[in-house]
Design an enzyme around this catalytic site. Structure first.
Site, PDB file in Angstrom:
ATOM      1  CB  ALA A  94      -0.874   0.041   1.267  1.00  0.00           C
ATOM      2  CG  ASP A  95       0.169   4.050  -3.254  1.00  0.00           C
ATOM      3  OD1 ASP A  95      -0.767   4.236  -2.580  1.00  0.00           O
ATOM      4  OD2 ASP A  95       0.566   4.223  -4.441  1.00  0.00           O
ATOM      5  CB  SER A  96       0.567   8.159   0.809  1.00  0.00           C
ATOM      6  OG  SER A  96       0.583   8.526  -0.504  1.00  0.00           O
ATOM      7  CG  ASP A  98      -2.521   1.834  -2.455  1.00  0.00           C
ATOM      8  OD1 ASP A  98      -3.660   1.919  -3.545  1.00  0.00           O
ATOM      9  OD2 ASP A  98      -1.695   1.118  -2.882  1.00  0.00           O
ATOM     10  CB  THR A  99      -2.545   4.386   3.371  1.00  0.00           C
ATOM     11  OG1 THR A  99      -1.378   3.719   3.271  1.00  0.00           O
ATOM     12  CG2 THR A  99      -3.042   4.338   5.044  1.00  0.00           C
TER      13      THR A  99
END
Length: 153
Positions: A94-96, A98-99
């Site tokens: 997860a990238d930012s 996705d978060t």
């Protein structure tokens, strides 16, 4: 015998593991060193390392499971992928963005609102589950307060 004075603590004891005439005394000064005195002989001070105390309340297993389901869905992970409370979003790819999407999915699933400051503290599934439980608990407490106010009015 123990005494507390200012920023130091002194303890003197007789132990059955020592001969009856052997007196053991220890002194903790300023919370960062300790020295021992046995029968009048001083032993070198030991430096104490600072400790970090962490208190954590674990969320219910069903909350963790629901969070795992939301994370799998948001990250489009295979159904057989293993996710648990210790799973880090970054380790799951997860990238930012996705978060942010995970947090939005959690808000929708649990009917809560996560403030940006709180969202930034979430790194693992367990972090998310713990936060959700505290928000749901606070939300429930507010509903009870509002009902009480409405009855009083």
């Amino acid at each position: 015998m123990a005494s507390v004075t200012g920023a130091s603590v002194s303890m003197t004891s007789l132990s059955s593991s020592f001969k009856p005439c052997l007196a053991l005394s220890s002194r903790i000064s300023n919370g960062n060193s300790i020295s021992f005195l046995i029968n009048g002989s001083r032993f070198p001070s030991l430096r104490l390392q600072p400790m970090r105390l962490q208190v954590s309340c674990k969320a219910k297993p069903e909350t963790v499971e629901k969070v795992c389901e939301v994370v799998k869905k948001q990250l489009a992970l295979p159904a057989d992928s293993t996710i648990n409370g210790e799973s880090k979003f970054s380790a799951l790819g997860a990238d930012s963005l996705d978060t942010v999407e995970i947090v939005m999915g959690l808000e929708e699933t649990f009917g809560i609102t996560v403030e940006e400051e709180n969202a930034q503290t979430i790194a693992t599934v367990q972090d998310a589950a713990d936060l959700i439980e505290s928000l749901v608990e606070n939300k429930g407490a507010k509903k009870v307060d509002n009902k009480a106010e409405n009855k009083a009015a």
